[in-house]
Design a protein around this motif. Sequence first.
Motif: not given
Length: 368
Positions: A73-86
């Motif tokens: 599986t996978s999720y999205l990582w927004l490094p500058e915001e330290k945000t994950a999207v599932l």
Amino acid sequence: MNILILPNSMKGSLSARQTARVLSRALGKRHKVKSFPLSDGGDGFIDFFKALHPAARTVRLHAKNAFLKEAPTSYLWLPEEKTAVLETARICGLGTAKKEELDALGASSFGVGEVLRHAVNRGAKKIYVGLGGVACNDGGAGIARALGARFLDARGRELPNGAKPLLHLARIEMEALRQHIRGVKIYAVADVTNPLLGPKGSARVFGPQKGATPAQVRTLEKALSVYARAVKKATGKNPARTPSTAAAGALCAGLYGLLDAQIILGADFLKSRLPLGKWTEQADLVITAEGKLDGQTLYGKAPLAVITAAARARKPVLFICGTYEENALKKLPKNLHLTVVALADFANNTQDSMAHAAKYIRLLCCHI
């Protein structure tokens, strides 16, 4: 002509991104086109965020699917915001499940909790969970368990995964869970307004989609009732009648009740992320799409946000769907110039329209 293309996924057929691509290619030769794939929390949620944040990274891992088997599986990582999207559909999705695998009483959201844990360990401070398209109906108990919560019966024995064991739930131990997600804000993006329990609740409305028989629907309702009482006792939050807690096999109930997630309705989420008003003002025609236009479309689904913006701008809308319900058409905004086209009307049958949706969309575009 300036055409604005804002499709949702056509579930079981084309993703929102694929639908946008087909429409853009078919219309771009003769018109000026702007397209953006939408998601109200269900299928395509990660694609939507990728379009918003092209620099976001895809994190690949293995987690348990709805039937507790390891799967990629996978999720999205927004490094500058330290945000994950599932996207729950990518972890314990219904779309990839075989009919003989479906197990409404035994399926679990444990894998979603594993992905959440991975994101937390990576340093996430915000986590958006797109809810929809799952094969489990355990109220999100599996999510909480993967993050350290313990579900105990009256004799202090830990219950197994799945919805049915919740019938025997007496107490939820929260200490390890709270410690694990301390300092992390979780947002549950839901595409429905249905509450956890009752005639419009998770078991009765969505249980059959996950393979539940009428008898199993009754069992699910009882199990989730016990679960709701235990959640209220452990946290003070009562998911039983809270709007949207039925979303994604009631995973929203667990996120809200046990992980203190903020629930955001999908249509509202889109409005906050996209300049829909500006885009519709600049368009001569607005096109949206969804697999089925029905009563649920009017409660938090992505096309509702599009239709509302177009109505305000007094711009015509073409709504492309696989099928539609007549009653839903009567409830759409009255001040709207709307044309609804069902692909099933072009095809030999519904199965044909789903299998060859791109072909029928291209044929439709010849008349625009």
